[in-house]
Structures are given as C-alpha cells and as structure tokens.
Design a protein around this motif. Structure first.
Motif, PDB file in Angstrom:
ATOM      1  N   PHE A 178       0.843  -1.192   0.000  1.00 32.41           N
ATOM      2  CA  PHE A 178       0.000   0.000   0.000  1.00 32.41           C
ATOM      3  C   PHE A 178       0.878   1.241   0.000  1.00 32.41           C
ATOM      4  O   PHE A 178       1.766   1.377   0.833  1.00 32.41           O
ATOM      5  N   ASN A 179       0.614   2.160  -0.912  1.00 28.72           N
ATOM      6  CA  ASN A 179       1.375   3.390  -1.001  1.00 28.72           C
ATOM      7  C   ASN A 179       0.695   4.461  -0.148  1.00 28.72           C
ATOM      8  O   ASN A 179       0.018   5.351  -0.661  1.00 28.72           O
ATOM      9  N   ILE A 180       0.890   4.374   1.153  1.00 27.61           N
ATOM     10  CA  ILE A 180       0.245   5.295   2.086  1.00 27.61           C
ATOM     11  C   ILE A 180       1.209   6.427   2.410  1.00 27.61           C
ATOM     12  O   ILE A 180       2.319   6.197   2.875  1.00 27.61           O
ATOM     13  N   GLN A 232      -1.048   9.078   6.845  1.00 26.76           N
ATOM     14  CA  GLN A 232      -1.629   8.069   7.726  1.00 26.76           C
ATOM     15  C   GLN A 232      -2.883   8.553   8.446  1.00 26.76           C
ATOM     16  O   GLN A 232      -3.641   7.748   8.958  1.00 26.76           O
ATOM     17  N   GLN A 280      -5.536   8.295   4.948  1.00 31.17           N
ATOM     18  CA  GLN A 280      -5.519   7.152   4.034  1.00 31.17           C
ATOM     19  C   GLN A 280      -5.636   5.842   4.808  1.00 31.17           C
ATOM     20  O   GLN A 280      -5.004   5.678   5.855  1.00 31.17           O
ATOM     21  N   ARG A 281      -6.459   4.922   4.272  1.00 26.40           N
ATOM     22  CA  ARG A 281      -6.640   3.609   4.883  1.00 26.40           C
ATOM     23  C   ARG A 281      -6.454   2.531   3.822  1.00 26.40           C
ATOM     24  O   ARG A 281      -6.953   2.659   2.705  1.00 26.40           O
ATOM     25  N   PRO A 282      -5.743   1.448   4.172  1.00 24.66           N
ATOM     26  CA  PRO A 282      -5.522   0.368   3.203  1.00 24.66           C
ATOM     27  C   PRO A 282      -6.799  -0.422   2.923  1.00 24.66           C
ATOM     28  O   PRO A 282      -7.517  -0.798   3.847  1.00 24.66           O
ATOM     29  N   LYS A 284      -9.502   8.335   2.600  1.00 21.66           N
ATOM     30  CA  LYS A 284      -9.113   8.040   1.230  1.00 21.66           C
ATOM     31  C   LYS A 284      -8.635   6.600   1.212  1.00 21.66           C
ATOM     32  O   LYS A 284      -7.730   6.236   1.968  1.00 21.66           O
ATOM     33  N   VAL A 344      -6.737   3.398  -0.096  1.00 18.66           N
ATOM     34  CA  VAL A 344      -5.538   3.068  -0.868  1.00 18.66           C
ATOM     35  C   VAL A 344      -5.575   1.572  -1.132  1.00 18.66           C
ATOM     36  O   VAL A 344      -5.504   0.764  -0.209  1.00 18.66           O
ATOM     37  N   ARG A 345      -5.720   1.230  -2.395  1.00 14.94           N
ATOM     38  CA  ARG A 345      -5.799  -0.183  -2.780  1.00 14.94           C
ATOM     39  C   ARG A 345      -4.407  -0.776  -2.941  1.00 14.94           C
ATOM     40  O   ARG A 345      -3.468  -0.066  -3.293  1.00 14.94           O
ATOM     41  N   ASN A 346      -4.305  -2.079  -2.676  1.00 17.59           N
ATOM     42  CA  ASN A 346      -3.022  -2.747  -2.840  1.00 17.59           C
ATOM     43  C   ASN A 346      -2.622  -2.761  -4.309  1.00 17.59           C
ATOM     44  O   ASN A 346      -3.455  -2.839  -5.195  1.00 17.59           O
ATOM     45  N   SER A 347      -1.324  -2.650  -4.532  1.00 16.91           N
ATOM     46  CA  SER A 347      -0.831  -2.582  -5.921  1.00 16.91           C
ATOM     47  C   SER A 347      -0.360  -3.930  -6.417  1.00 16.91           C
ATOM     48  O   SER A 347      -0.262  -4.867  -5.751  1.00 16.91           O
TER      49      SER A 347
END
Length: 186
Positions: free
Chosen positions: A55-57, A60, A63-65, A181, A183-186
């Motif tokens: 996750f490109n956070i 903190q 942004q939440r994974p 916001k 943040v989706r895993n890449s």
C-alpha cells in the motif's frame, strides 16, 4: 493467517529457529531502530511492515488500506472499537455486508470493489432516520445491549441513547469516513 503459515506456531524449538530466521531478514538499520523491542516483537513488526508494503500510504491520518482480492475486500481502519462498530453499522445501513475483526481492526467486505464504490457515502441520513435504524438494530438483535446491565429494562428511546453514547461513536465515524481516502493494494 493459518497455523501452517504462522512462524510462531508449533513446538518451542521450532518456533525459536523460525523466529531467528525472520530476525536475520531485518536490515541492521531496522534492528537498531527497534532495539528496545524484544525479538518476537521486532519480528512481528517486520511481518506487519512487509504485509502493508503493498500500500502506497503517504498520509496516515486520512488514508486507509483496502486490500482487494478476487473473493473479498478488507478495509483496515486502525481506530477504536466504538468507531469501527459504528462504521460497520453505517456500512450495513448502506447495504454493504461486513464481518468485523476487532483484533486486526479490519472490516471484511462481502461485496465486489465496484459495488463497494457505488455504495460509498450512502449512509448520510438524518438523525431521526439514524435513531430509527438503531431502534431496528435493538429490536432485531437485543444482545447489542449486552454491555449494559440494566439497558434491556429501559424504554427503546433510552436504549437508543445509550447505544449512541456508549457503544457507537457517530461523530468520529462520520468525520473519519468524510476524510478517508482508500488506498488499494498494488
């Protein structure tokens, strides 16, 4: 995490060796940074950092994974129990089915990513409607009042107030969801 993939499961000799192997993977700078932690804590921190490295956070606070996989979504909220329960309740109101794991601070979402996105924000209702939804929750699941010894004997209006004051935290949940916001895993 299944037992077979958990390096801390098993006999003490096996666990100790696996813990040492994981400790070796820590970079020297990481070992010095966390030298106040015992070995098992440092290893657990390493595993967590590795799990969340996808996750490109950057921020903190907002942004939440959101871990997206073929079968499920997992939203890591990292906040208090009252706020997580409130978010789960709000998601339920919006037609988003979830399973709460308070130990991990995660909501497992039983919907596709597209369905989840389309329902995001649909929990914005008036206080009167909110109170009615809470009353429906009490009527359908009276055990929600189990945290209070005498709440079951109160009129529904006061039961609703107790839940809003002691079990849920709507103000904080609405604030968090408004600023959140994903943040989706890449």
């Amino acid at each position: 995490m299944t037992y077979s993939s958990n390096p801390f499961y098993g006999a003490s000799a096996n666990t100790h060796q696996k813990a040492r192997e994981l400790r070796k993977r820590l970079k020297p700078a990481e070992r010095k940074l966390y030298d106040f932690l015992d070995e098992s804590s440092a290893i657990e921190l390493y595993i967590l950092r590795k799990d969340f490295s996808v996750f490109n956070i950057i921020d903190q606070s907002s942004q939440r994974p959101l871990k997206v996989s073929e079968k499920k979504l997992e939203l890591f909220i990292f906040t208090g129990s009252r706020i997580i329960r409130t978010i789960q309740f709000l998601f339920d109101m919006a037609g988003i089915t979830t399973i709460l794991d308070e130990q991990k601070s995660v909501l497992e979402i039983k919907a596709s990513d597209e369905e989840f996105q389309s329902r995001w924000g649909s929990w914005d209702i008036s206080q009167v409607e909110l109170d009615l939804k809470i009353q429906q929750k009490i009527e359908s699941n009276p055990s929600v009042l189990g945290f209070s010894k005498w709440a079951v004997y109160l009129p529904i209006l006061y039961q609703t107030r107790i839940l809003k004051l002691k079990y849920f935290d709507f103000d904080s949940a609405f604030t968090l969801l408004g600023e959140m916001k994903l943040v989706r895993n890449s």
